[in-house]
Design a protein around this motif. Structure first.
Motif, short mmCIF file in Angstrom:
data_model
loop_
_atom_site.label_atom_id
_atom_site.label_comp_id
_atom_site.label_asym_id
_atom_site.label_seq_id
_atom_site.Cartn_x
_atom_site.Cartn_y
_atom_site.Cartn_z
N GLU A 14 0.85 -1.20 0.00
CA GLU A 14 0.00 0.00 0.00
C GLU A 14 0.89 1.25 0.00
OE1 GLU A 14 -3.29 -0.35 -0.38
OE2 GLU A 14 -3.00 -2.52 -0.34
N LEU A 15 0.28 2.37 -0.34
CA LEU A 15 1.04 3.62 -0.36
C LEU A 15 1.70 3.89 1.00
CD1 LEU A 15 1.69 6.28 -2.00
CD2 LEU A 15 -0.12 7.29 -0.62
N ASP A 16 0.98 3.60 2.09
CA ASP A 16 1.52 3.84 3.44
C ASP A 16 2.85 3.11 3.63
OD1 ASP A 16 -0.64 5.22 4.02
OD2 ASP A 16 -1.59 3.75 5.35
N GLU A 17 2.93 1.90 3.08
CA GLU A 17 4.17 1.12 3.23
C GLU A 17 5.30 1.75 2.42
OE1 GLU A 17 3.31 -3.25 2.81
OE2 GLU A 17 1.25 -2.50 2.77
N LEU A 18 4.97 2.32 1.28
CA LEU A 18 5.97 3.00 0.47
C LEU A 18 6.47 4.25 1.21
CD1 LEU A 18 7.39 3.28 -2.34
CD2 LEU A 18 5.41 4.59 -3.08
N LEU A 19 5.53 4.92 1.88
CA LEU A 19 5.88 6.17 2.59
C LEU A 19 6.81 5.92 3.78
CD1 LEU A 19 2.45 8.06 2.48
CD2 LEU A 19 4.52 8.63 1.21
N VAL A 20 6.93 4.67 4.22
CA VAL A 20 7.88 4.36 5.29
C VAL A 20 9.30 4.56 4.76
CG1 VAL A 20 8.76 2.47 6.75
CG2 VAL A 20 6.29 2.75 6.42
N GLN A 21 9.47 4.29 3.47
CA GLN A 21 10.82 4.38 2.90
C GLN A 21 11.07 5.68 2.13
OE1 GLN A 21 12.77 0.89 1.33
NE2 GLN A 21 10.84 -0.23 1.42
N VAL A 22 10.03 6.23 1.55
CA VAL A 22 10.21 7.45 0.75
C VAL A 22 9.23 8.51 1.29
CG1 VAL A 22 10.18 8.43 -1.58
CG2 VAL A 22 10.68 6.01 -1.28
N SER A 23 9.75 9.65 1.70
CA SER A 23 8.85 10.66 2.28
C SER A 23 7.99 11.30 1.19
CB SER A 23 9.65 11.70 3.05
OG SER A 23 10.71 12.15 2.26
#
Ligand SMILES: Cc1cc2nc3c(=O)[nH]c(=O)nc-3n(C[C@H](O)[C@H](O)[C@H](O)COP(=O)(O)OP(=O)(O)OC[C@H]3O[C@@H](n4cnc5c(N)ncnc54)[C@H](O)[C@@H]3O)c2cc1C
Length: 352
Positions: free
Chosen positions: A295-304
């Motif tokens: 999910e997007l949230d998981e991507l946001l853990v690595q990329v702000s």
């Protein structure tokens, strides 16, 4: 590339025929590889008369029209936009459609071809939708999802709104086609089928025996398990997805490139493996792209979010970061209750 193979004159003369000169560009347009604007510019470059080019340009406008309706109406496109479909006897799909055993030979052949190739001709899509909604009285949503799940060009707006249009939920009349019409456009000569009736019979016709059994939709989806969670760097990142695998997006510029496949999106709008494989194949034209299944949230853990860049699309409403516009055929935007009111405005701009 396919764009250079299009023939606007033969298109205008034959597009409704099963063997007509259609472009088959929709899988590339739906997956965001090329835009309707790109195709339009190619047609203009041919310097042919407007009388010849208008039909194809008008069809490209249909796609933009459905997209604009989606943007304006949002999730409301999943219910009827004008009036409830009537009558509805079930929220499933006729078994004979899924099993390609309606008895209408060219329809059954086209369904088998859809399973094999992921493509179905526009006129045939209309026949299939009319059989499901207006003869078997299935609510349009389940069969629309079935068709979407098989199409390489699956596009929620073109799909659901076309189904609504056929079912009389986004149009004033239901669409019907009889055997004679099918025989003419698909070069068959079948007789004595349940569709071999005059048009005035359709409105009050009982569901033919062949269409009385209904089943629920099942789609077994497997998202790729390669690079499910690749190591990403917190740096400017272009986020691609099922609706945008454009190899020309910021081509040659230095970005981290991530193909985001959100399982929640595919649960809501399931597609078959061949559609995933087609999209992954297209993404391979994008150098060093990383597939991120999550999910997007998981991507946001690595990329702000300040480092995220994406293209506008109704399915991206929850994205965070910098949104870039899509390419459109014209500058006409907003909701028009009918295609022809939309087209009238587009035409002023496109056909000068
Ligand atoms: C029930 C039903 C379901 C549909 N589902 C989808 C879908 O999921 N995805 C999808 O892309 N299209 C859908 N369509 C629209 C249309 O059938 C396809 O866009 C078209 O058949 C694609 O083939 P083509 O590229 O050879 O089209 P062509 O006839 O060569 O047309 C050129 C381009 O114009 C656009 N276009 C043509 N006809 C339409 C139309 N009626 N609506 C919107 N755009 C159009 C497409 O971008 C297409 O690529 C659906 C139509 C119906 C009746």
């Amino acid at each position: 590339m396919r764009v250079r193979e299009i023939d606007p004159l033969r298109y205008a003369q034959s597009r409704n025929y099963g063997d007509g000169a259609v472009t088959r560009l929709s899988p590339y347009i739906s997956r965001g590889v090329i835009s309707t604007r790109h195709v339009y510019e190619y047609i203009v470059s041919l310097e042919i008369s407007e009388a010849v080019s208008e039909k194809l340009i008008q069809e490209l406008a249909w796609r933009d029209y459905w997209q604009q309706v989606w943007i304006a109406k949002g999730d409301a496109i999943h219910t009827h936009l004008k009036q409830a479909q009537k009558p509805v006897s079930n929220f499933q799909i006729p078994k004979a459609i899924v099993e390609a055993s309606t008895g209408i030979e060219v329809v059954d052949t086209a369904i088998r071809e859809l399973y094999r190739t992921g493509y179905m001709h526009n006129h045939m899509r209309m026949y299939v939708a009319a059989i499901c909604c207006n003869m078997a009285h299935s609510h349009w949503l389940a069969p629309a999802k079935w068709m979407y799940s098989h199409l390489l060009d699956g596009d929620i707006a073109s799909n659901q709104l076309s189904w609504q249009w056929v079912a009389g939920a986004f149009s004033n009349n239901k669409y019907y086609a009889n055997q004679e019409n099918i025989n003419r456009f698909f070069h068959s000569d079948q007789k004595n089928t349940f569709l071999d009736v005059p048009y005035e019979r359709f409105e009050n016709m009982e569901t033919p025996i062949a269409l009385r059994e209904n089943i629920s939709l099942k789609v077994g989806l497997h998202l790729p398990n390669i690079e499910r969670s690749p190591a990403l760097v917190d740096q400017p990142t272009l986020v691609y997805n099922y609706y945008n695998v454009n190899p020309d997006w910021h081509k040659g510029e230095s970005f981290q490139r991530v193909l985001l496949l959100e399982p929640s999106q595919f649960e809501t709008y399931p597609v078959h493996q061949k559609c995933i494989d087609f999209m992954i194949g297209l993404s391979e034209n994008i150098p060093e792209i990383k597939v991120f299944v999550g999910e997007l949230d998981e991507l946001l853990v690595q990329v702000s979010s300040e480092n995220i860049i994406y293209k506008e699309h109704p399915l991206n409403a929850h994205y965070q970061g910098f949104q870039e516009p899509r390419d459109w055929l014209s500058t006409v935007t907003g909701y028009y209750p009918s295609f022809f009111s939309f087209w009238k405005k587009c035409k002023k701009e496109l056909m000068k």
